[in-house]
Design an enzyme around this catalytic site. Sequence first.
Site, PDB file in Angstrom:
ATOM      1  N   LEU A 162      42.463  48.166  63.928  1.00  0.00           N
ATOM      2  CA  LEU A 162      43.682  47.988  64.725  1.00  0.00           C
ATOM      3  C   LEU A 162      44.895  48.607  64.046  1.00  0.00           C
ATOM      4  O   LEU A 162      45.880  48.934  64.710  1.00  0.00           O
ATOM      5  CB  LEU A 162      43.915  46.497  64.981  1.00  0.00           C
ATOM      6  CG  LEU A 162      42.836  45.829  65.854  1.00  0.00           C
ATOM      7  CD1 LEU A 162      43.033  44.327  65.906  1.00  0.00           C
ATOM      8  CD2 LEU A 162      42.822  46.414  67.265  1.00  0.00           C
ATOM      9  N   LYS A 204      23.650  43.879  76.134  1.00  0.00           N
ATOM     10  CA  LYS A 204      24.613  44.357  77.129  1.00  0.00           C
ATOM     11  C   LYS A 204      24.119  45.692  77.687  1.00  0.00           C
ATOM     12  O   LYS A 204      23.909  46.634  76.923  1.00  0.00           O
ATOM     13  CB  LYS A 204      25.981  44.525  76.453  1.00  0.00           C
ATOM     14  CG  LYS A 204      27.039  45.172  77.336  1.00  0.00           C
ATOM     15  CD  LYS A 204      28.379  45.251  76.634  1.00  0.00           C
ATOM     16  CE  LYS A 204      29.385  46.047  77.439  1.00  0.00           C
ATOM     17  NZ  LYS A 204      30.634  46.302  76.722  1.00  0.00           N
ATOM     18  N   ILE A 219      35.473  48.791  68.373  1.00  0.00           N
ATOM     19  CA  ILE A 219      34.488  48.760  67.277  1.00  0.00           C
ATOM     20  C   ILE A 219      33.847  50.142  67.135  1.00  0.00           C
ATOM     21  O   ILE A 219      33.592  50.609  66.027  1.00  0.00           O
ATOM     22  CB  ILE A 219      33.457  47.629  67.508  1.00  0.00           C
ATOM     23  CG1 ILE A 219      34.188  46.283  67.350  1.00  0.00           C
ATOM     24  CG2 ILE A 219      32.281  47.735  66.547  1.00  0.00           C
ATOM     25  CD1 ILE A 219      33.388  45.053  67.704  1.00  0.00           C
TER      26      ILE A 219
HETATM   27  C1  LIG Z   1      42.476  41.024  73.356  1.00  0.00           C
HETATM   28  C2  LIG Z   1      41.534  41.883  72.564  1.00  0.00           C
HETATM   29  C3  LIG Z   1      40.196  41.971  72.931  1.00  0.00           C
HETATM   30  C4  LIG Z   1      39.335  42.811  72.213  1.00  0.00           C
HETATM   31  N1  LIG Z   1      38.038  42.950  72.625  1.00  0.00           N
HETATM   32  C5  LIG Z   1      37.252  43.862  72.010  1.00  0.00           C
HETATM   33  C6  LIG Z   1      35.927  44.086  72.433  1.00  0.00           C
HETATM   34  O1  LIG Z   1      35.425  43.430  73.335  1.00  0.00           O
HETATM   35  N2  LIG Z   1      35.203  45.045  71.807  1.00  0.00           N
HETATM   36  C7  LIG Z   1      35.721  45.777  70.766  1.00  0.00           C
HETATM   37  O2  LIG Z   1      35.053  46.684  70.271  1.00  0.00           O
HETATM   38  N3  LIG Z   1      36.947  45.524  70.301  1.00  0.00           N
HETATM   39  C8  LIG Z   1      37.722  44.606  70.891  1.00  0.00           C
HETATM   40  N4  LIG Z   1      38.976  44.371  70.419  1.00  0.00           N
HETATM   41  C9  LIG Z   1      39.399  45.006  69.185  1.00  0.00           C
HETATM   42  C10 LIG Z   1      38.795  44.259  68.008  1.00  0.00           C
HETATM   43  O3  LIG Z   1      39.194  42.903  68.019  1.00  0.00           O
HETATM   44  C11 LIG Z   1      39.256  44.886  66.698  1.00  0.00           C
HETATM   45  O4  LIG Z   1      39.064  46.273  66.764  1.00  0.00           O
HETATM   46  C12 LIG Z   1      38.440  44.394  65.543  1.00  0.00           C
HETATM   47  O5  LIG Z   1      38.425  43.014  65.525  1.00  0.00           O
HETATM   48  C13 LIG Z   1      38.985  44.913  64.245  1.00  0.00           C
HETATM   49  O6  LIG Z   1      40.170  44.269  63.878  1.00  0.00           O
HETATM   50  P1  LIG Z   1      40.733  44.588  62.458  1.00  0.00           P
HETATM   51  O7  LIG Z   1      39.686  44.278  61.453  1.00  0.00           O
HETATM   52  O8  LIG Z   1      41.308  45.941  62.481  1.00  0.00           O
HETATM   53  O9  LIG Z   1      41.962  43.563  62.325  1.00  0.00           O
HETATM   54  P2  LIG Z   1      42.006  41.989  62.024  1.00  0.00           P
HETATM   55  O10 LIG Z   1      40.864  41.246  62.600  1.00  0.00           O
HETATM   56  O11 LIG Z   1      43.386  41.565  62.437  1.00  0.00           O
HETATM   57  O12 LIG Z   1      41.882  41.877  60.443  1.00  0.00           O
HETATM   58  C14 LIG Z   1      42.958  42.132  59.588  1.00  0.00           C
HETATM   59  C15 LIG Z   1      42.600  41.673  58.186  1.00  0.00           C
HETATM   60  O13 LIG Z   1      43.656  42.041  57.312  1.00  0.00           O
HETATM   61  C16 LIG Z   1      43.977  40.918  56.520  1.00  0.00           C
HETATM   62  N5  LIG Z   1      45.384  41.000  56.138  1.00  0.00           N
HETATM   63  C17 LIG Z   1      46.448  41.311  56.894  1.00  0.00           C
HETATM   64  N6  LIG Z   1      47.578  41.235  56.189  1.00  0.00           N
HETATM   65  C18 LIG Z   1      47.214  40.903  54.944  1.00  0.00           C
HETATM   66  C19 LIG Z   1      47.932  40.645  53.739  1.00  0.00           C
HETATM   67  N7  LIG Z   1      49.276  40.701  53.675  1.00  0.00           N
HETATM   68  N8  LIG Z   1      47.232  40.307  52.649  1.00  0.00           N
HETATM   69  C20 LIG Z   1      45.882  40.216  52.668  1.00  0.00           C
HETATM   70  N9  LIG Z   1      45.162  40.431  53.771  1.00  0.00           N
HETATM   71  C21 LIG Z   1      45.823  40.755  54.892  1.00  0.00           C
HETATM   72  C22 LIG Z   1      43.683  39.721  57.409  1.00  0.00           C
HETATM   73  O14 LIG Z   1      43.530  38.537  56.674  1.00  0.00           O
HETATM   74  C23 LIG Z   1      42.378  40.180  58.035  1.00  0.00           C
HETATM   75  O15 LIG Z   1      41.312  39.926  57.175  1.00  0.00           O
HETATM   76  C24 LIG Z   1      39.833  43.525  71.103  1.00  0.00           C
HETATM   77  C25 LIG Z   1      41.159  43.379  70.715  1.00  0.00           C
HETATM   78  C26 LIG Z   1      42.024  42.579  71.427  1.00  0.00           C
HETATM   79  C27 LIG Z   1      43.456  42.463  70.993  1.00  0.00           C
END
Ligand SMILES: Cc1cc2nc3c(=O)[nH]c(=O)nc-3n(C[C@H](O)[C@H](O)[C@H](O)COP(=O)(O)OP(=O)(O)OC[C@H]3O[C@@H](n4cnc5c(N)ncnc54)[C@H](O)[C@@H]3O)c2cc1C
Length: 506
Positions: A334, A79, A347
């Site tokens: 998030l 990219k 990220i």
């Molecule tokens: C529409 C959209 C588009 C995006 N596009 C981009 C992009 O292009 N580039 C970028 O940098 N970022 C992007 N993001 C952000 C990116 O998706 C997130 O920052 C990244 O995926 C990190 O997510 P996370 O790990 O915080 O949460 P999640 O992926 O939601 O992971 C949460 C984890 O917690 C676990 N969990 C939750 N509750 C429990 C429980 N009770 N018990 C056990 N485990 C639990 C789940 O199983 C999972 O493993 C985007 C976000 C959205 C909404």
Amino acid sequence: MREVLQRRVVVVGGGTAGWMTAAALSRFLTAGWLVTVVESDEIGTIGVGEATIPSIQAFNKALDIDEAEFVAATGGTYKLGIAFEGWGRPDDGYVHAFGLVGSALGVVPFHHYWLRGLELGISKPLGHYVLHTLAIAANRFAHLNPPANSPMPPMPYAFHFDASLYAKFLRGYAEKRGVVRQEGRIVGVERNGESGDIDAVVLANGTRVSGDLFVDCSGFRGLLIEQELEAGFEDWSEWLQCDRAIAVPCARVEPLVPLTRSIARKAGWQWRIPLQHRIGNGYVFNSDRISEDEAAATLLANLDGEAMAEPRTIRFKTGRRTRCWVRNVVAIGLSSGFIEPLESTSIHLIQTAITRLVDLLPAGEISDATRRDYNERAAFEMERIRDFIILHYHANQREGEPFWDGLRSMEVPEPLQHRIDLFRSTARVVPSFDELFDTRAWIHVMIGQNIIPHSYHPIADMLPEPRLREFLDGLERAHISEVARMPDHGAFVARFAPMKQELVTA
Ligand SMILES: Cc1cc2nc3c(=O)[nH]c(=O)nc-3n(C[C@H](O)[C@H](O)[C@H](O)COP(=O)(O)OP(=O)(O)OC[C@H]3O[C@@H](n4cnc5c(N)ncnc54)[C@H](O)[C@@H]3O)c2cc1C
């Protein structure tokens, strides 16, 4: 010598944030730390987040990750920037490219000379003087070797990748370095009766996972930081008004372009992210302005290839966690807030949060000063990125479309208004030294969205007009010949880091 104490970090969540955190901790923590990741297959991950910015290279390098191995393992592509289509006037377009705008000439930045050329009628659109933009237009990519003693890579780049494969890749990395994965759904939290800190999380099968420090990577729900510790949330939806996304992958088409596309739509925007095995697509929108059905229909009608799954809706609220570190819990990913995906910054924010955490890792008790420092730095960083994203929405000229009309006329945060005013009157951009988006990023977007300054620095007038013309033409020619030497992006990826068929998932 200090005695090595056994200390336990529990990472709650195995999405991109959880596994990036676990991988980095496994690489950087000193002896004595044990890292456990608790994740639930039943709950799953958010499953989006496929576009990055160049800083991810620093993360991978710090972890000694081989680039070809990583790109192949994640279906990755390169990219060079983001193409914004229809963000100024509906028929406008520009690229926010990762590289330099023009080239250094004298003491003031290139765009002052470009503005003078514009006044004289000799400047072409800004992208003609940006190596990345010309490479994008030709679908080319190469690793350009930096000249000796150069502190900067001449051609910074980022990646698109399959987010679930990236998490899997990092899981393999972390487990090899001793991180323990605990599968299960967390149904309870145990607090210390005296300190109020979290002692353990309890899984549905009764397993108790105890720790000294908890990293909440549980996604939007903020299982520990919000549901348990009530850290608070600063809502930014008055400026960042999109609250939903509909995502759908589609079949890959040729050519494989080295850019993310961001296409303005009636009530938001559509992303298009090319991977080796598919294209990621989504419509980010404001649900007060368009129904989910209409957004899905618009998205499906605007795919480059055949849809490979049913569209999926993701709800979100823009804003930041008021405090990201509370007691012995640090929120990363998030769970710490969400700006919105327009400039692919989430990220990156995970990465900087990990860096801050490693930097401030307590040797013993966690002090209030540590928490305060972490929280202040996190707030500053997110607010500056927030303002940059608001700029894209606010500086639109899409007249007659209620969503866009409202954004154009809204009052924006004061630091952003000041930046726009300063640029409009003097062409100057003065970002703080430690904010993510530097002068060139602001220039790309402000000029791209038709904020054309009323004046430029008087030093630019000191160059005789024929020399200015020669300089501009010469720069464009040099860039074009550099691009002509680069291979086609698709051919480069196929040769350097082809994805293995067994990794292909929709
Ligand atoms: C529409 C959209 C588009 C995006 N596009 C981009 C992009 O292009 N580039 C970028 O940098 N970022 C992007 N993001 C952000 C990116 O998706 C997130 O920052 C990244 O995926 C990190 O997510 P996370 O790990 O915080 O949460 P999640 O992926 O939601 O992971 C949460 C984890 O917690 C676990 N969990 C939750 N509750 C429990 C429980 N009770 N018990 C056990 N485990 C639990 C789940 O199983 C999972 O493993 C985007 C976000 C959205 C909404």
